[in-house]
Design an enzyme around this catalytic site. Structure first.
Site, mmCIF file in Angstrom:
data_model
loop_
_atom_site.group_PDB
_atom_site.id
_atom_site.type_symbol
_atom_site.label_atom_id
_atom_site.label_comp_id
_atom_site.label_asym_id
_atom_site.label_seq_id
_atom_site.Cartn_x
_atom_site.Cartn_y
_atom_site.Cartn_z
ATOM 1 N N ASP A 15 -1.949 5.311 3.030
ATOM 2 C CA ASP A 15 -2.383 4.122 2.293
ATOM 3 C C ASP A 15 -3.891 3.939 2.472
ATOM 4 O OD1 ASP A 15 -0.728 1.362 1.210
ATOM 5 O OD2 ASP A 15 -2.864 1.159 1.681
ATOM 6 N N ASN A 55 8.161 -3.181 -2.192
ATOM 7 C CA ASN A 55 7.835 -4.436 -2.856
ATOM 8 C C ASN A 55 8.208 -4.306 -4.328
ATOM 9 O OD1 ASN A 55 6.691 -5.563 -0.500
ATOM 10 N ND2 ASN A 55 4.769 -4.481 -0.891
ATOM 11 N N GLY A 77 5.176 -8.937 -4.045
ATOM 12 C CA GLY A 77 3.958 -8.349 -3.491
ATOM 13 C C GLY A 77 3.616 -6.984 -4.050
ATOM 14 N N GLN A 78 4.271 -6.591 -5.152
ATOM 15 C CA GLN A 78 3.969 -5.264 -5.728
ATOM 16 C C GLN A 78 2.664 -5.335 -6.499
ATOM 17 O OE1 GLN A 78 6.939 -3.710 -8.439
ATOM 18 N NE2 GLN A 78 6.079 -1.641 -8.357
ATOM 19 N N HIS A 98 7.220 2.908 -4.939
ATOM 20 C CA HIS A 98 6.765 3.577 -3.720
ATOM 21 C C HIS A 98 7.357 2.876 -2.519
ATOM 22 C CE1 HIS A 98 3.922 0.407 -4.836
ATOM 23 N NE2 HIS A 98 3.746 0.218 -3.545
ATOM 24 N N HIS A 127 6.703 1.975 1.407
ATOM 25 C CA HIS A 127 5.743 1.911 2.517
ATOM 26 C C HIS A 127 6.462 2.361 3.788
ATOM 27 C CE1 HIS A 127 2.706 -0.839 0.548
ATOM 28 N NE2 HIS A 127 3.757 -1.121 -0.199
HETATM 29 P P1 5GP Z 1 2.256 -2.583 -3.220
HETATM 30 O O1 5GP Z 1 1.416 -3.797 -2.972
HETATM 31 O O2 5GP Z 1 2.351 -2.263 -4.698
HETATM 32 O O3 5GP Z 1 3.619 -2.621 -2.557
HETATM 33 O O4 5GP Z 1 1.531 -1.389 -2.493
HETATM 34 C C1 5GP Z 1 0.482 -0.693 -3.060
HETATM 35 C C2 5GP Z 1 -0.221 -0.014 -1.914
HETATM 36 O O5 5GP Z 1 -1.005 1.028 -2.446
HETATM 37 C C3 5GP Z 1 -1.163 -0.937 -1.146
HETATM 38 O O6 5GP Z 1 -0.808 -0.935 0.237
HETATM 39 C C4 5GP Z 1 -2.546 -0.347 -1.382
HETATM 40 O O7 5GP Z 1 -3.365 -0.410 -0.234
HETATM 41 C C5 5GP Z 1 -2.237 1.080 -1.764
HETATM 42 N N1 5GP Z 1 -3.162 1.668 -2.721
HETATM 43 C C6 5GP Z 1 -3.617 1.111 -3.881
HETATM 44 N N2 5GP Z 1 -4.440 1.958 -4.522
HETATM 45 C C7 5GP Z 1 -4.501 3.078 -3.748
HETATM 46 C C8 5GP Z 1 -5.193 4.314 -3.893
HETATM 47 O O8 5GP Z 1 -5.931 4.560 -4.849
HETATM 48 N N3 5GP Z 1 -5.030 5.238 -2.907
HETATM 49 C C9 5GP Z 1 -4.214 5.009 -1.821
HETATM 50 N N4 5GP Z 1 -4.120 5.980 -0.909
HETATM 51 N N5 5GP Z 1 -3.549 3.840 -1.647
HETATM 52 C C10 5GP Z 1 -3.687 2.901 -2.607
#
Ligand code: 5GP
Ligand code: ZN
Length: 121
Positions: A35, A91, A97-98, A104, A106
């Site tokens: 991440d 999420n 929180g998505q 994906h 975590h």
């Molecule tokens: P969500 O909030 O959708 O559950 O999680 C998205 C995750 O993707 C977040 O923890 C954020 O830090 C990570 N993320 C967003 N854009 C990028 C990216 O360009 N590269 C990487 N490695 N992580 C990303």
């Protein structure tokens, strides 16, 4: 034919190597990256290559993919020697929180994780 979601989606772009990321595992259907904004010493994202916007739009045709996703989680846990434990989180939707509309998981570890509302974000 690629649709606009797949073309512009950051995780699809990382899957196609059009955008950079630190890959820690890859196969034909799933890849794992670090991440970009880690919330713990280990914060990985386990991502199907297929553009699935969120868990709610999974179909029965995705059964094999989901089983494999969990296999990869076990492989990563073994590789990173996470015997002490880890947390997996999906999420879904804005209130869940998505922030990236590509399914994906975590994988978070490396510190004692409480159960607070803000434990991850
Ligand atoms: P969500 O909030 O959708 O559950 O999680 C998205 C995750 O993707 C977040 O923890 C954020 O830090 C990570 N993320 C967003 N854009 C990028 C990216 O360009 N590269 C990487 N490695 N992580 C990303
Ligand atoms: Zn995508």
């Amino acid at each position: 034919m690629m649709d606009a979601n797949e073309r512009d989606c950051i995780f699809c772009r990382i899957s196609r190597k059009e955008a950079p990321a630190e890959h820690v595992y890859e196969d034909e259907t799933v890849f794992v990256i670090k991440d970009r904004f880690p919330k713990a010493p280990v914060h990985l994202l386990v991502i199907p290559r297929k553009h699935i916007a969120r868990i709610d739009v999974l179909s029965s045709g995705d059964d094999g993919l989901i089983v494999h996703l969990f296999e990869v989680i076990r492989i990563i846990a073994a590789t990173y020697r996470l015997e002490a434990g880890y947390r997996i989180i999906i999420n879904s939707g804005a209130e869940g929180g998505q922030t990236v509309s590509h399914l994906h998981v975590h994988m978070i570890a490396g510190k004692c994780l409480g159960f607070r509302e803000d434990a991850v974000r």
